[in-house]
Design a protein around this motif. Structure first.
Motif, PDB file in Angstrom:
ATOM      1  N   GLN A   1      77.863  50.194  72.304  1.00 49.73           N
ATOM      2  CA  GLN A   1      77.975  50.551  73.727  1.00 49.73           C
ATOM      3  C   GLN A   1      77.450  51.963  73.998  1.00 49.73           C
ATOM      4  O   GLN A   1      77.596  52.482  75.100  1.00 49.73           O
ATOM      5  N   ILE A   2      76.877  52.612  72.959  1.00 48.94           N
ATOM      6  CA  ILE A   2      76.332  53.962  73.158  1.00 48.94           C
ATOM      7  C   ILE A   2      74.865  53.975  72.735  1.00 48.94           C
ATOM      8  O   ILE A   2      74.409  53.091  72.003  1.00 48.94           O
ATOM      9  N   SER A   3      74.128  54.993  73.192  1.00 43.16           N
ATOM     10  CA  SER A   3      72.682  55.043  72.929  1.00 43.16           C
ATOM     11  C   SER A   3      72.397  55.461  71.482  1.00 43.16           C
ATOM     12  O   SER A   3      73.294  55.937  70.765  1.00 43.16           O
ATOM     13  N   GLY A   4      71.126  55.326  71.073  1.00 43.31           N
ATOM     14  CA  GLY A   4      70.727  55.711  69.713  1.00 43.31           C
ATOM     15  C   GLY A   4      70.996  57.187  69.443  1.00 43.31           C
ATOM     16  O   GLY A   4      71.491  57.562  68.374  1.00 43.31           O
ATOM     17  N   GLY A   5      70.679  58.035  70.431  1.00 35.91           N
ATOM     18  CA  GLY A   5      70.921  59.475  70.270  1.00 35.91           C
ATOM     19  C   GLY A   5      72.407  59.775  70.147  1.00 35.91           C
ATOM     20  O   GLY A   5      72.819  60.661  69.387  1.00 35.91           O
ATOM     21  N   MET A   6      73.232  59.024  70.880  1.00 37.43           N
ATOM     22  CA  MET A   6      74.686  59.236  70.797  1.00 37.43           C
ATOM     23  C   MET A   6      75.201  58.783  69.428  1.00 37.43           C
ATOM     24  O   MET A   6      76.076  59.419  68.845  1.00 37.43           O
ATOM     25  N   GLN A   7      74.644  57.693  68.920  1.00 38.51           N
ATOM     26  CA  GLN A   7      75.057  57.229  67.582  1.00 38.51           C
ATOM     27  C   GLN A   7      74.735  58.304  66.537  1.00 38.51           C
ATOM     28  O   GLN A   7      75.518  58.568  65.629  1.00 38.51           O
ATOM     29  N   GLN A   8      73.558  58.914  66.714  1.00 39.08           N
ATOM     30  CA  GLN A   8      73.162  59.975  65.786  1.00 39.08           C
ATOM     31  C   GLN A   8      74.170  61.130  65.846  1.00 39.08           C
ATOM     32  O   GLN A   8      74.547  61.707  64.822  1.00 39.08           O
ATOM     33  N   ARG A   9      74.642  61.437  67.053  1.00 30.72           N
ATOM     34  CA  ARG A   9      75.609  62.535  67.198  1.00 30.72           C
ATOM     35  C   ARG A   9      76.965  62.174  66.593  1.00 30.72           C
ATOM     36  O   ARG A   9      77.665  63.044  66.087  1.00 30.72           O
ATOM     37  N   VAL A  10      77.327  60.879  66.626  1.00 30.36           N
ATOM     38  CA  VAL A  10      78.575  60.466  65.957  1.00 30.36           C
ATOM     39  C   VAL A  10      78.431  60.728  64.447  1.00 30.36           C
ATOM     40  O   VAL A  10      79.365  61.190  63.789  1.00 30.36           O
ATOM     41  N   GLY A  11      77.238  60.460  63.929  1.00 32.55           N
ATOM     42  CA  GLY A  11      76.984  60.703  62.497  1.00 32.55           C
ATOM     43  C   GLY A  11      77.166  62.174  62.132  1.00 32.55           C
ATOM     44  O   GLY A  11      77.687  62.507  61.063  1.00 32.55           O
ATOM     45  N   ILE A  12      76.752  63.053  63.034  1.00 31.46           N
ATOM     46  CA  ILE A  12      76.905  64.503  62.784  1.00 31.46           C
ATOM     47  C   ILE A  12      78.387  64.886  62.859  1.00 31.46           C
ATOM     48  O   ILE A  12      78.898  65.608  61.996  1.00 31.46           O
ATOM     49  N   ALA A  13      79.093  64.358  63.878  1.00 31.07           N
ATOM     50  CA  ALA A  13      80.531  64.649  64.022  1.00 31.07           C
ATOM     51  C   ALA A  13      81.299  64.170  62.787  1.00 31.07           C
ATOM     52  O   ALA A  13      82.185  64.851  62.270  1.00 31.07           O
ATOM     53  N   ARG A  14      80.925  62.990  62.305  1.00 28.68           N
ATOM     54  CA  ARG A  14      81.584  62.390  61.139  1.00 28.68           C
ATOM     55  C   ARG A  14      81.409  63.275  59.904  1.00 28.68           C
ATOM     56  O   ARG A  14      82.335  63.468  59.118  1.00 28.68           O
ATOM     57  N   ALA A  15      80.209  63.833  59.743  1.00 29.96           N
ATOM     58  CA  ALA A  15      79.953  64.683  58.565  1.00 29.96           C
ATOM     59  C   ALA A  15      80.685  66.024  58.684  1.00 29.96           C
ATOM     60  O   ALA A  15      81.272  66.508  57.711  1.00 29.96           O
ATOM     61  N   LEU A  16      80.689  66.615  59.884  1.00 33.43           N
ATOM     62  CA  LEU A  16      81.341  67.925  60.045  1.00 33.43           C
ATOM     63  C   LEU A  16      82.857  67.818  59.950  1.00 33.43           C
ATOM     64  O   LEU A  16      83.528  68.763  59.533  1.00 33.43           O
ATOM     65  N   ALA A  17      83.407  66.658  60.326  1.00 32.90           N
ATOM     66  CA  ALA A  17      84.867  66.496  60.376  1.00 32.90           C
ATOM     67  C   ALA A  17      85.530  66.728  59.018  1.00 32.90           C
ATOM     68  O   ALA A  17      86.662  67.205  58.953  1.00 32.90           O
ATOM     69  N   VAL A  18      84.844  66.409  57.950  1.00 38.36           N
ATOM     70  CA  VAL A  18      85.469  66.552  56.621  1.00 38.36           C
ATOM     71  C   VAL A  18      85.356  67.988  56.091  1.00 38.36           C
ATOM     72  O   VAL A  18      85.725  68.270  54.954  1.00 38.36           O
ATOM     73  N   GLU A  19      84.857  68.888  56.934  1.00 38.30           N
ATOM     74  CA  GLU A  19      84.729  70.311  56.590  1.00 38.30           C
ATOM     75  C   GLU A  19      84.027  70.514  55.261  1.00 38.30           C
ATOM     76  O   GLU A  19      84.587  71.115  54.325  1.00 38.30           O
ATOM     77  N   PRO A  20      82.796  70.019  55.137  1.00 35.33           N
ATOM     78  CA  PRO A  20      82.082  70.170  53.873  1.00 35.33           C
ATOM     79  C   PRO A  20      81.656  71.618  53.654  1.00 35.33           C
ATOM     80  O   PRO A  20      81.545  72.382  54.610  1.00 35.33           O
ATOM     81  N   ARG A  21      81.431  71.969  52.415  1.00 31.10           N
ATOM     82  CA  ARG A  21      80.824  73.282  52.139  1.00 31.10           C
ATOM     83  C   ARG A  21      79.308  73.158  52.126  1.00 31.10           C
ATOM     84  O   ARG A  21      78.591  74.136  52.293  1.00 31.10           O
ATOM     85  N   LEU A  22      78.849  71.924  51.882  1.00 29.61           N
ATOM     86  CA  LEU A  22      77.403  71.666  51.863  1.00 29.61           C
ATOM     87  C   LEU A  22      77.123  70.483  52.769  1.00 29.61           C
ATOM     88  O   LEU A  22      77.684  69.398  52.580  1.00 29.61           O
ATOM     89  N   LEU A  23      76.254  70.692  53.750  1.00 26.22           N
ATOM     90  CA  LEU A  23      75.882  69.609  54.653  1.00 26.22           C
ATOM     91  C   LEU A  23      74.445  69.197  54.345  1.00 26.22           C
ATOM     92  O   LEU A  23      73.535  70.035  54.382  1.00 26.22           O
TER      93      LEU A  23
END
Ligand SMILES: Nc1ncnc2c1ncn2[C@@H]1O[C@H](COP(=O)(O)OP(=O)(O)OP(=O)(O)O)[C@@H](O)[C@H]1O
Ligand SMILES: [Mg+2]
Length: 272
Positions: free
Chosen positions: A145-167
């Motif tokens: 129900q969201i656009s391709g660009g929004m899906q990409q942003r969910v991917g970024i949020a998902r990666a940052l959420a785990v507070e990585p030291r290396l992205l």
């Protein structure tokens, strides 16, 4: 800002990678050939290279998802034999779980990372990260129900959420419109300044590579190695200056383009 320590966060030593070719062809495709580089904690490094030279493959090796044919990789000073808990990955082709909402996808990353039931702070973290990438109000939508660009942003949020030291980010802004791309580039730089995060980034976009990076590593055609490292010195913080108008920016851009063009012009990227 957290001061970057000078410890190594990524060490790639003489890494080679060959994939088996399809059975009708037989033999192997040599993708990486003795690739080597070091990355210090807190650095922002971008890999630039001709299409098909092995950038995604190299990132997948550093993520612990693919084993190199030869050579060694360390993350946070430890030899890699499984995905490192220090790292998070934003994939070139984003894959969200279709039966989970936008917020559910971010929360899933937290569940998997912490191996425990969700807590209130996990819910808050998911909401915070979705706000950072401009998705407030879409938390309860499903991926279709969201656009391709929004899906990409969910991917970024998902990666940052785990507070990585290396992205590890594989063309994370590739599917975004120019405006959103600029906004997220600045968000990423600010986030990094606040947290001291190390970022290993892949891009096809020379402007993006020069604007974001402390160092750009230009890769050769296959079998790829690091052709040259270009240090980027620009007024800091970059988000507060018109960095793209400086002579340093123009010179780094010119140098990187000349190297890239030399690799494409040689035609080494062909499947032979
Ligand atoms: N799992 C695989 N099995 C066989 N060959 C593969 C596999 N993954 C990638 N390759 C091959 O390895 C080469 C490098 O692919 P890779 O995706 O790493 O390139 P890339 O530099 O990321 O390209 P692009 O810039 O287009 O994203 C390509 O020729 C590709 O066909
Ligand atoms: Mg790729």
């Amino acid at each position: 800002m957290n001061q970057p320590s000078h410890q190594s966060i990524v060490s790639v030593r003489d890494v080679s990678l060959s994939y088996p070719r399809p059975p009708r062809q037989g033999g192997t495709l040599d993708v990486l050939g003795r690739t080597a580089f070091e990355m210090k904690a807190g650095e922002f490094v971008t890999l630039l290279g001709p299409t098909g030279c092995g950038k995604t493959s190299l990132l997948r090796i550093i993520a612990g998802l693919v084993k190199p044919t030869a050579g060694e990789v360390s993350v946070g000073g430890l030899p890699l034999d499984a995905p490192s808990p220090l790292a998070a990955y934003v994939f070139q082709q984003i894959a969200l779980v279709p039966w989970r909402t936008v917020r559910g996808n971010v929360e899933l990353a937290l569940e998997m990372r912490h191996h425990r039931a969700m807590t209130k702070s996990d819910h808050d973290k998911a909401r915070e990260m979705l706000a950072l990438v401009g998705l407030s109000g879409f938390e309860d939508y499903y991926p279709n129900q969201i656009s391709g660009g929004m899906q990409q942003r969910v991917g970024i949020a998902r990666a940052l959420a785990v507070e990585p030291r290396l992205l590890l980010m594989d063309e994370p802004f590739g599917a975004l419109d120019a405006q959103t791309r600029r906004i997220l580039q600045d968000e990423l730089l600010s986030w990094r300044a606040r947290t001291g995060l190390s970022v290993l980034f892949v891009s096809h976009d020379l402007d993006e590579a020069v604007y974001l990076s402390d160092r750009v590593l230009v890769m050769s055609a296959r079998p790829a190695h690091i052709l040259e490292q270009i240090p980027i010195t620009l007024p800091e913080p970059r988000t507060a200056h018109d960095c793209r108008a400086t002579p340093e920016y123009a010179e780094a851009h010119r140098k990187a383009w000349a190297l890239l063009r030399s690799q494409n012009a040689l035609g080494k990227g062909a499947a032979a």
